[in-house]
Design a protein around this motif. Structure first.
Motif, PDB file in Angstrom:
ATOM      1  N   ALA A 105       0.828  -1.205   0.000  1.00  0.00           N
ATOM      2  CA  ALA A 105       0.000   0.000   0.000  1.00  0.00           C
ATOM      3  C   ALA A 105       0.864   1.257   0.000  1.00  0.00           C
ATOM      4  CB  ALA A 105      -0.926  -0.019   1.215  1.00  0.00           C
ATOM      5  N   ARG A 106       1.971   1.227   0.755  1.00  0.00           N
ATOM      6  CA  ARG A 106       2.856   2.396   0.795  1.00  0.00           C
ATOM      7  C   ARG A 106       3.507   2.615  -0.566  1.00  0.00           C
ATOM      8  NH1 ARG A 106       5.062   0.936   4.905  1.00  0.00           N
ATOM      9  NH2 ARG A 106       6.883  -0.170   4.061  1.00  0.00           N
ATOM     10  N   GLU A 107       4.015   1.548  -1.178  1.00  0.00           N
ATOM     11  CA  GLU A 107       4.609   1.683  -2.510  1.00  0.00           C
ATOM     12  C   GLU A 107       3.576   2.184  -3.516  1.00  0.00           C
ATOM     13  OE1 GLU A 107       6.274  -2.005  -3.643  1.00  0.00           O
ATOM     14  OE2 GLU A 107       7.943  -1.934  -2.215  1.00  0.00           O
ATOM     15  N   LEU A 108       2.365   1.655  -3.401  1.00  0.00           N
ATOM     16  CA  LEU A 108       1.341   2.058  -4.351  1.00  0.00           C
ATOM     17  C   LEU A 108       0.972   3.523  -4.176  1.00  0.00           C
ATOM     18  CD1 LEU A 108      -0.227   0.733  -6.619  1.00  0.00           C
ATOM     19  CD2 LEU A 108      -2.020   0.146  -4.999  1.00  0.00           C
ATOM     20  N   ARG A 109       0.899   3.986  -2.928  1.00  0.00           N
ATOM     21  CA  ARG A 109       0.591   5.400  -2.699  1.00  0.00           C
ATOM     22  C   ARG A 109       1.712   6.293  -3.214  1.00  0.00           C
ATOM     23  NH1 ARG A 109      -1.313   3.319   2.436  1.00  0.00           N
ATOM     24  NH2 ARG A 109      -3.609   3.478   2.549  1.00  0.00           N
ATOM     25  N   ASP A 110       2.970   5.888  -2.953  1.00  0.00           N
ATOM     26  CA  ASP A 110       4.099   6.704  -3.413  1.00  0.00           C
ATOM     27  C   ASP A 110       4.155   6.756  -4.933  1.00  0.00           C
ATOM     28  OD1 ASP A 110       4.718   7.074  -0.780  1.00  0.00           O
ATOM     29  OD2 ASP A 110       6.287   5.537  -0.714  1.00  0.00           O
ATOM     30  N   VAL A 111       4.049   5.600  -5.551  1.00  0.00           N
ATOM     31  CA  VAL A 111       4.135   5.571  -7.011  1.00  0.00           C
ATOM     32  C   VAL A 111       2.961   6.312  -7.640  1.00  0.00           C
ATOM     33  CG1 VAL A 111       4.165   4.064  -9.033  1.00  0.00           C
ATOM     34  CG2 VAL A 111       5.429   3.428  -6.993  1.00  0.00           C
ATOM     35  N   ARG A 112       1.764   6.123  -7.056  1.00  0.00           N
ATOM     36  CA  ARG A 112       0.602   6.824  -7.584  1.00  0.00           C
ATOM     37  C   ARG A 112       0.749   8.337  -7.397  1.00  0.00           C
ATOM     38  NH1 ARG A 112      -2.939   5.043 -11.161  1.00  0.00           N
ATOM     39  NH2 ARG A 112      -3.422   3.162  -9.942  1.00  0.00           N
ATOM     40  N   GLY A 113       1.302   8.755  -6.249  1.00  0.00           N
ATOM     41  CA  GLY A 113       1.530  10.182  -6.045  1.00  0.00           C
ATOM     42  C   GLY A 113       2.552  10.740  -7.014  1.00  0.00           C
ATOM     43  N   ASN A 114       3.659   9.994  -7.226  1.00  0.00           N
ATOM     44  CA  ASN A 114       4.650  10.445  -8.205  1.00  0.00           C
ATOM     45  C   ASN A 114       4.045  10.514  -9.605  1.00  0.00           C
ATOM     46  OD1 ASN A 114       6.557  10.552  -6.163  1.00  0.00           O
ATOM     47  ND2 ASN A 114       7.323   8.475  -6.559  1.00  0.00           N
ATOM     48  N   GLN A 115       3.240   9.547  -9.935  1.00  0.00           N
ATOM     49  CA  GLN A 115       2.609   9.562 -11.257  1.00  0.00           C
ATOM     50  C   GLN A 115       1.712  10.790 -11.425  1.00  0.00           C
ATOM     51  OE1 GLN A 115      -0.551   6.790 -11.921  1.00  0.00           O
ATOM     52  NE2 GLN A 115       0.032   6.415 -14.054  1.00  0.00           N
ATOM     53  N   GLN A 116       0.930  11.099 -10.384  1.00  0.00           N
ATOM     54  CA  GLN A 116       0.060  12.270 -10.458  1.00  0.00           C
ATOM     55  C   GLN A 116       0.884  13.547 -10.573  1.00  0.00           C
ATOM     56  OE1 GLN A 116      -3.166  12.294 -10.818  1.00  0.00           O
ATOM     57  NE2 GLN A 116      -3.477  10.103 -10.559  1.00  0.00           N
ATOM     58  N   SER A 117       1.970  13.618  -9.793  1.00  0.00           N
ATOM     59  CA  SER A 117       2.815  14.810  -9.857  1.00  0.00           C
ATOM     60  C   SER A 117       3.456  14.971 -11.226  1.00  0.00           C
ATOM     61  CB  SER A 117       3.884  14.736  -8.768  1.00  0.00           C
ATOM     62  OG  SER A 117       4.761  15.836  -8.846  1.00  0.00           O
ATOM     63  N   LEU A 118       3.967  13.878 -11.780  1.00  0.00           N
ATOM     64  CA  LEU A 118       4.584  13.951 -13.104  1.00  0.00           C
ATOM     65  C   LEU A 118       3.565  14.300 -14.176  1.00  0.00           C
ATOM     66  CD1 LEU A 118       6.987  10.857 -12.924  1.00  0.00           C
ATOM     67  CD2 LEU A 118       7.622  13.281 -12.832  1.00  0.00           C
ATOM     68  N   GLU A 273       8.716   5.177 -17.049  1.00  0.00           N
ATOM     69  CA  GLU A 273       9.335   4.296 -16.065  1.00  0.00           C
ATOM     70  C   GLU A 273       8.460   4.166 -14.812  1.00  0.00           C
ATOM     71  OE1 GLU A 273      11.952   2.452 -16.349  1.00  0.00           O
ATOM     72  OE2 GLU A 273      12.431   3.116 -18.382  1.00  0.00           O
ATOM     73  N   THR A 274       7.852   5.282 -14.397  1.00  0.00           N
ATOM     74  CA  THR A 274       6.989   5.238 -13.217  1.00  0.00           C
ATOM     75  C   THR A 274       5.774   4.351 -13.454  1.00  0.00           C
ATOM     76  OG1 THR A 274       7.685   7.481 -12.663  1.00  0.00           O
ATOM     77  CG2 THR A 274       5.690   6.658 -11.599  1.00  0.00           C
ATOM     78  N   GLU A 275       5.181   4.446 -14.615  1.00  0.00           N
ATOM     79  CA  GLU A 275       4.001   3.623 -14.921  1.00  0.00           C
ATOM     80  C   GLU A 275       4.369   2.150 -15.031  1.00  0.00           C
ATOM     81  OE1 GLU A 275       2.316   5.359 -18.370  1.00  0.00           O
ATOM     82  OE2 GLU A 275       1.239   6.925 -17.245  1.00  0.00           O
ATOM     83  N   ARG A 276       5.591   1.864 -15.551  1.00  0.00           N
ATOM     84  CA  ARG A 276       6.009   0.458 -15.608  1.00  0.00           C
ATOM     85  C   ARG A 276       6.210  -0.104 -14.202  1.00  0.00           C
ATOM     86  NH1 ARG A 276       8.550   2.178 -20.455  1.00  0.00           N
ATOM     87  NH2 ARG A 276      10.373   2.956 -19.326  1.00  0.00           N
ATOM     88  N   PHE A 277       6.784   0.696 -13.331  1.00  0.00           N
ATOM     89  CA  PHE A 277       6.931   0.234 -11.950  1.00  0.00           C
ATOM     90  C   PHE A 277       5.563   0.100 -11.275  1.00  0.00           C
ATOM     91  CE2 PHE A 277       7.688   1.106  -7.393  1.00  0.00           C
ATOM     92  CZ  PHE A 277       8.512   0.031  -7.121  1.00  0.00           C
ATOM     93  N   LEU A 278       4.641   1.016 -11.593  1.00  0.00           N
ATOM     94  CA  LEU A 278       3.295   0.923 -11.039  1.00  0.00           C
ATOM     95  C   LEU A 278       2.592  -0.346 -11.505  1.00  0.00           C
ATOM     96  CD1 LEU A 278       0.905   2.170  -9.508  1.00  0.00           C
ATOM     97  CD2 LEU A 278       0.309   3.399 -11.611  1.00  0.00           C
ATOM     98  N   SER A 279       2.783  -0.707 -12.766  1.00  0.00           N
ATOM     99  CA  SER A 279       2.164  -1.944 -13.262  1.00  0.00           C
ATOM    100  C   SER A 279       2.740  -3.166 -12.575  1.00  0.00           C
ATOM    101  CB  SER A 279       2.361  -2.046 -14.782  1.00  0.00           C
ATOM    102  OG  SER A 279       3.741  -2.130 -15.102  1.00  0.00           O
ATOM    103  N   GLN A 280       4.046  -3.108 -12.219  1.00  0.00           N
ATOM    104  CA  GLN A 280       4.638  -4.229 -11.480  1.00  0.00           C
ATOM    105  C   GLN A 280       4.026  -4.343 -10.085  1.00  0.00           C
ATOM    106  OE1 GLN A 280       8.864  -3.637 -11.487  1.00  0.00           O
ATOM    107  NE2 GLN A 280       9.076  -3.847 -13.728  1.00  0.00           N
ATOM    108  N   VAL A 281       3.867  -3.207  -9.422  1.00  0.00           N
ATOM    109  CA  VAL A 281       3.263  -3.232  -8.084  1.00  0.00           C
ATOM    110  C   VAL A 281       1.827  -3.734  -8.164  1.00  0.00           C
ATOM    111  CG1 VAL A 281       2.625  -1.833  -6.088  1.00  0.00           C
ATOM    112  CG2 VAL A 281       4.781  -1.389  -7.289  1.00  0.00           C
ATOM    113  N   LEU A 282       1.070  -3.246  -9.150  1.00  0.00           N
ATOM    114  CA  LEU A 282      -0.314  -3.701  -9.311  1.00  0.00           C
ATOM    115  C   LEU A 282      -0.375  -5.183  -9.647  1.00  0.00           C
ATOM    116  CD1 LEU A 282      -1.876  -0.701 -11.253  1.00  0.00           C
ATOM    117  CD2 LEU A 282      -2.254  -1.328  -8.874  1.00  0.00           C
TER     118      LEU A 282
END
Length: 828
Positions: A105-118, A273-282
């Motif tokens: 959940a923490r990784e998902l929140r961080d990655v999702r936040g970075n994705q939104q910021s980018l 790169e962020t979205e690829r990492f997000l897909s791995q977490v998902l």
């Protein structure tokens, strides 16, 4: 069938679970679903129980699971159900699952936040590029038409009277819906001391929040003066505009645009790169979440059950109580021994005495579940009360078919149900979410028998889509009537309607082998004949059905040891019912069998009315010798049974109570006077027969007997039964009414659609073309009106006949189901 006839024996058991093995024991019981646990800590608050901390940890995990599930669905992915059977995890695994879940959940929140910021930064860069690259011209002077040149600047060059004024610029983007309002407000607020240019972006830009493409309006505003600039900035802030710096020189704007494009490319690479990492977490969440959800749900259910257990004085074991089927006690003991073998101390189970009414347990399968559901919808049967479901399997489809009798319509219903039965094991059929489909699918075996019985009654009525069929030779001979009656052409011309006289030799050859003779479909008195037949048939079926219900009450009285009710209730009820309405059925059958067709037929209705008036109609002949004496005797016997039904049981219970607990004569009057003031609980216990205290032998002796309450209850029962015999018999006439309505609707549909289509095709010679839409309309109307609407109507009326007319003769339906602790619902 023994389990279906009445509920199984259910015992109250007490479990002694070692503290170290309690979780494992309850988990195994949840997998098997053997015990319904009772709450031994009802007086303890939910926040003060022993395992409340573990329950809260499971609830916190469920909240985290909900967040992960929403993120997976937001990404457009699906969560597949876990494969295989998952057991409740050991308590030590809860910490591991919690840590891994929090990390995901923490990784998902961080990655999702970075994705939104980018995405937001990329969106700003794209908007800035669109503002600079849209080709907004610098506002030049628009020459007036009075002789000035086009290229004459609107502003005077430096050195003139306005040399201290400088033109400033504001550039940005706004949503298209706000552009017109922004332009009007700027013009009015600044009083025209500005020049604004609005243009729409050529390509839609992706919204950073929703991800959907959206168009924007870019604007370039030139103004004079600092106060005007402040107003413009405030207005753009109110409209939530994106304002960007604007370079006046063309070369500077081109350089800035190149930098923006380079930054956009770099951001897109980082965002990829962020979205690829997000897909791995998902992907990890998609793989781990389904089994974790099932396991945590099971763990929470186990802890909730453990919170219902009490702790022994030594704090070395937990004590639990619950209901369990007597036949499952050996399996329960074996499960507890296997689960507690590692703890070194074996769990113990034993039966304890019961003072409460046990729950009802009736095991069903795919076939009997829908019929048992019909009975349970009226009310769950009391413990070991006679279950109407085995008889409903036959009587419900049959009564439905009496009202829905048609070979064609029944065959369509049968084929539809058969298709569902054959496809019941297909995953797509079982997992369908449509509510209407699930309703039909759940009652597929009920529909199967309803359609099959409708085909049977349709052959009896000799109706197939309202058309009669000639399966056997007719029992009536028109040729014999024409030969012996001397019908001439002149006679036939003067008499459009001809009568077949059964008294003429050779006209009536004998009854039709099965069902209604097809010759009746040609007769003008067809409806009158069917009305008489179906009305009498409805009365016969109704009296038979109600009598069968009264007889089933005998099994309740025998099972609960209430032998006095056989003589004081069942016998008077049968005497009243059969003495009046059973005699009516006898008159109908006797008239069918022994009254010749040529003889003047006596009216059964007139005889039945005269039976209660103790009179005779001279114009209505008797059916058999001594009929008046028999009728008078039956009325007297039926009326004499009413006082027995009213007073027999209360007087017997009073005598039985006085014999068990004799009281002084002086206290008897006080007891009768105080009976009305006693509480309802005591009164119910006083008359409350064995079926109310089934399995609890000690309550009947301890209960206080209140004669007034017993008399009141028995008076209500007597009035309800006597009046119900009349109203319920009349209620069964709905079989006649619904059958007649179904036949007439089918006849009207055939006459108004198919018959007109056949005539039209014959006249125009285009039968092949005309009959296609005609038959399509006929099929649609048949399914919509006759199968769906009429089928639902007949279903509801058959349901009422079983609930009100049949089950109230013997079935109380005031019990409650055995709901064992099981994980089956959690896995679903």
């Amino acid at each position: 069938m023994g389990s279906m006839f009445r509920s199984e024996e259910v015992a109250l058991v007490q479990l002694f679970l070692p503290t170290s093995a309690a979780y494992t024991c309850v988990s195994q019981l949840g997998e098997l679903g053997l015990v319904e646990f009772r709450d031994l800590n009802a007086s303890v608050s939910a926040f003060q129980r022993r395992f409340v901390g573990d329950v809260r940890r499971c609830e916190e995990l469920e909240k985290t699971f909900t967040f992960l599930q929403e993120e997976v669905r937001r990404a457009g992915l699906a969560l597949h159900p876990p494969e295989g059977r998952l057991l409740a995890p050991p308590p030590r695994d809860l910490l591991r699952i919690q840590e891994e879940t929090d990390r995901l959940a923490r990784e998902l929140r961080d990655v999702r936040g970075n994705q939104q910021s980018l995405r937001a930064q990329l969106h700003q860069l794209q908007l800035h590029s669109a503002v600079l690259g849209r080709g907004h011209r610098l506002p030049l002077a628009a020459t007036p038409t009075d002789g000035l040149l086009e290229r004459t600047p609107l502003l005077q060059p430096p050195g003139g009277p306005h040399q201290d004024l400088r033109v400033n610029f504001v550039a940005g983007a706004v949503e298209p819906a706000k552009a017109a309002a922004l332009e009007r407000l700027l013009w009015r607020a600044c009083r025209g001391f500005l020049i604004a240019s609005f243009r729409e972006t050529e390509q839609p830009l992706e919204d950073p929040v929703t991800g959907e493409p959206a168009t924007w309006m870019t604007f370039l505003i030139s103004y004079w003066g600092e106060q005007i600039g402040q107003k413009i900035r405030k207005i753009t802030d109110c409209f939530h505009c994106h304002v960007f710096p604007f370079v006046e020189q063309e070369d500077g704007r081109l350089g800035t645009l190149q930098q923006l494009q380079q930054q956009s490319q770099e951001l897109q690479e980082v965002l990829g790169e962020t979205e690829r990492f997000l897909s791995q977490v998902l992907g990890r969440v998609q793989r781990l979440l389904p089994p974790w959800r099932v396991q945590i749900h099971k763990m929470k259910a186990v802890y909730l059950v453990l919170n219902q257990c009490s702790v022994s004085a030594t704090h070395k074991c937990l004590i639990a109580e619950g209901w369990c089927a007597a036949s499952d006690l050996p399996a329960l003991q074996q499960v507890l021994q296997d689960s507690s073998s590692e703890a070194g101390v074996s769990a113990v189970v034993h039966r304890i005495p019961c003072r409460d009414m046990p729950p009802t347990l009736i095991r069903t399968n795919r076939f009997t579940a829908s019929f048992q559901g019909i009975v349970d919808a009226y009310g769950v049967g009391r413990y070991q009360e006679v279950n109407p479901a085995p008889y409903t399997i036959i009587t419900f489809p049959f009564l439905f078919a009496v009202m829905f009798g048609d070979v064609g319509h029944g065959l369509l219903m049968f084929l539809f149900a058969l298709a569902m039965v054959l496809a019941e094991n297909r995953p797509a059929v079982k997992t369908a979410q449509n509510e209407i489909w699930r309703t039909f699918f759940g009652g597929r075996y009920l529909l199967l028998l309803m359609g099959l019985f409708s085909v049977y009654t349709g052959f009896i009525y000799n109706e197939c889509f309202s058309r009669a069929t000639t399966i056997f030779p007719s029992g009536w001979s028109v040729a014999a009537m024409a030969t012996q009656s001397g019908w001439s052409d002149a006679f036939l011309a003067e008499h459009p309607l001809l009568t077949l006289d059964p008294a003429v030799s050779g006209v009536f050859l004998g009854p039709y082998p099965f069902g209604i003779d097809p010759v009746w479909s040609l007769a003008v008195n067809h409806l009158s004949f069917l009305n008489s037949f179906k009305m009498k048939m409805s009365v016969i079926l109704g009296v038979t059905h109600m009598t069968f219900g009264v007889v089933l009450g005998v099994f309740n009285h025998v099972h609960f040891g209430q032998w006095h009710r056989l003589l004081l209730e069942t016998l008077p009820e049968l005497t009243f019912l059969l003495g009046l309405f059973g005699y009516l059925v006898f008159l109908v059958v006797y008239k069918w069998l022994f009254i010749a067709a040529a003889a003047p037929a006596p009216s059964i209705l007139i005889h039945f009315i005269n039976m209660f008036l103790f009179s005779r109609s001279p114009t209505n002949p008797l059916l058999f010798p001594g009929q008046e004496v028999v009728q008078s005797a039956l009325v007297v016997v039926a009326l004499a049974a009413v006082p027995v039904l009213l007073l027999g049981t209360p007087l017997f219970l009073r005598w039985q109570h006085r014999r068990r607990s004799p009281r002084p004569a002086g206290r008897q009057l006080d007891e009768d006077k105080s009976g009305i003031l006693d509480s309802s609980d005591a009164s119910v216990a006083g008359w409350g027969s064995d079926e109310e205290k089934a399995g609890c032998p000690g309550d009947q002796e301890e209960a206080e007997f209140v004669l007034s309450e017993v008399l009141m209850h028995q008076a209500i029962h007597t009035i309800e039964f006597c009046l119900g015999c009349i109203s319920n018999t009349a209620s069964y006439l709905r079989l006649w009414a619904l059958s007649l309505a179904h036949a007439q609707l089918s006849e009207v549909l055939w006459a108004m659609v198919m018959r007109e289509g056949l005539r039209m095709g014959r006249e125009l010679g285009v039968a092949a073309v005309v009959l296609v839409p005609i038959f399509a309309a006929f099929a649609v109307l048949t399914v919509a009106i006759l199968l769906v609407m009429e089928g639902l109507s007949a279903f509801l009326h058959a349901l009422r006949l079983h609930w009100v007319e049949f089950q109230n003769k013997f079935y109380l339906g005031s019990g409650y189901k055995l709901s064992p602790f099981t994980f089956a619902e959690e896995e679903d």
